[in-house]
Motif scaffolding. Sequence first.
Motif, PDB file in Angstrom:
ATOM      1  N   TYR A  20      -0.061  -7.298  -7.652  1.00 18.15           N
ATOM      2  CA  TYR A  20      -1.783  -6.900  -7.588  1.00 18.15           C
ATOM      3  C   TYR A  20      -2.428  -7.583  -6.633  1.00 18.15           C
ATOM      4  O   TYR A  20      -3.506  -6.882  -5.616  1.00 18.15           O
ATOM      5  CB  TYR A  20      -2.504  -7.263  -8.720  1.00 18.15           C
ATOM      6  N   SER A  21      -1.758  -8.416  -6.738  1.00 17.31           N
ATOM      7  CA  SER A  21      -2.923  -9.621  -4.885  1.00 17.31           C
ATOM      8  C   SER A  21      -2.363  -9.058  -3.992  1.00 17.31           C
ATOM      9  O   SER A  21      -2.990  -9.226  -2.697  1.00 17.31           O
ATOM     10  CB  SER A  21      -2.027 -10.703  -4.874  1.00 17.31           C
ATOM     11  N   ALA A  23      -3.395  -6.120  -2.840  1.00 13.02           N
ATOM     12  CA  ALA A  23      -4.199  -5.323  -3.326  1.00 13.02           C
ATOM     13  C   ALA A  23      -5.152  -5.174  -1.775  1.00 13.02           C
ATOM     14  O   ALA A  23      -4.950  -4.619  -1.114  1.00 13.02           O
ATOM     15  CB  ALA A  23      -4.881  -4.744  -4.424  1.00 13.02           C
ATOM     16  N   ALA A  24      -5.515  -6.633  -2.246  1.00 16.17           N
ATOM     17  CA  ALA A  24      -6.505  -7.148  -1.157  1.00 16.17           C
ATOM     18  C   ALA A  24      -5.857  -7.776   0.702  1.00 16.17           C
ATOM     19  O   ALA A  24      -6.450  -8.490   1.284  1.00 16.17           O
ATOM     20  CB  ALA A  24      -6.871  -8.684  -1.684  1.00 16.17           C
ATOM     21  N   PRO A  29      -8.216  -2.071   0.664  1.00 20.21           N
ATOM     22  CA  PRO A  29      -7.804  -2.935  -0.400  1.00 20.21           C
ATOM     23  C   PRO A  29      -8.343  -1.894  -1.896  1.00 20.21           C
ATOM     24  O   PRO A  29      -7.320  -2.197  -2.442  1.00 20.21           O
ATOM     25  CB  PRO A  29      -9.120  -4.148  -0.729  1.00 20.21           C
ATOM     26  N   THR A  30      -9.314  -0.950  -1.812  1.00 20.26           N
ATOM     27  CA  THR A  30      -9.309  -0.268  -2.865  1.00 20.26           C
ATOM     28  C   THR A  30      -8.299   0.549  -2.674  1.00 20.26           C
ATOM     29  O   THR A  30      -7.186   1.013  -3.998  1.00 20.26           O
ATOM     30  CB  THR A  30     -10.710   0.724  -3.366  1.00 20.26           C
ATOM     31  N   ARG A  32      -5.301   0.818  -1.790  1.00 15.21           N
ATOM     32  CA  ARG A  32      -4.613   0.167  -1.577  1.00 15.21           C
ATOM     33  C   ARG A  32      -3.810  -0.411  -2.836  1.00 15.21           C
ATOM     34  O   ARG A  32      -3.123  -0.454  -4.009  1.00 15.21           O
ATOM     35  CB  ARG A  32      -4.327  -0.848  -0.692  1.00 15.21           C
ATOM     36  N   GLY A  33      -4.851  -0.907  -3.447  1.00 15.72           N
ATOM     37  CA  GLY A  33      -4.484  -1.045  -5.550  1.00 15.72           C
ATOM     38  C   GLY A  33      -4.659   0.394  -6.423  1.00 15.72           C
ATOM     39  O   GLY A  33      -3.183  -0.337  -7.603  1.00 15.72           O
ATOM     40  N   GLY A  37      -1.500   0.194  -8.542  1.00 17.97           N
ATOM     41  CA  GLY A  37      -1.085   0.112  -9.955  1.00 17.97           C
ATOM     42  C   GLY A  37      -0.938   1.773 -10.342  1.00 17.97           C
ATOM     43  O   GLY A  37      -0.341   1.516 -11.376  1.00 17.97           O
ATOM     44  N   GLY A  76      -4.916  -1.802 -11.088  1.00 17.14           N
ATOM     45  CA  GLY A  76      -5.260  -1.811  -9.603  1.00 17.14           C
ATOM     46  C   GLY A  76      -6.021  -1.444  -8.520  1.00 17.14           C
ATOM     47  O   GLY A  76      -6.546  -2.492  -7.711  1.00 17.14           O
ATOM     48  N   ALA A  79      -8.213  -5.020  -8.854  1.00 14.87           N
ATOM     49  CA  ALA A  79      -7.162  -5.373  -7.780  1.00 14.87           C
ATOM     50  C   ALA A  79      -8.060  -5.314  -6.707  1.00 14.87           C
ATOM     51  O   ALA A  79      -8.700  -6.455  -5.873  1.00 14.87           O
ATOM     52  CB  ALA A  79      -5.825  -5.755  -8.442  1.00 14.87           C
ATOM     53  N   GLY A  80      -7.947  -4.447  -6.003  1.00 16.41           N
ATOM     54  CA  GLY A  80      -8.719  -3.883  -4.996  1.00 16.41           C
ATOM     55  C   GLY A  80      -9.440  -4.349  -4.779  1.00 16.41           C
ATOM     56  O   GLY A  80     -10.697  -4.525  -3.756  1.00 16.41           O
TER      57      GLY A  80
END
Length: 103
Positions: A20-21, A23-24, A29-30, A32-33, A37, A76, A79-80
């Motif tokens: 999940y890292s 995602a950043a 990032p949102t 991607r998260g 997920g 996810g 995380a994003g």
Amino acid sequence: GDRLFRQTLLGDLAANALYYSFAATGRRPTGRGLLLGAAAGLGAAALPPRLGLGRSPGEKWPATPLMTLALYTAGGLAAGAAGRALGAGHAAASRDQRGPRTR
């Protein structure tokens, strides 16, 4: 028994944190998260029976797989969102270190 359980739990925690890292990293990032997920949720719902791991005794189709997908997707997205918030804080700190802008 207990030692193996603790090691498995630690490995799972580390693997999920690493997964999940991602995602950043990079832009969006949102989004991607969300994708990370959803991919993890689809895998968690669809792969165990195909890998010969069986089905959960309490599994009810389609509620359990859909809930699994939803929970992983929510993870996810969280995380994003965290990556986005941390990235915004990092950008603000970088601007503060450069000082005021002059025109």
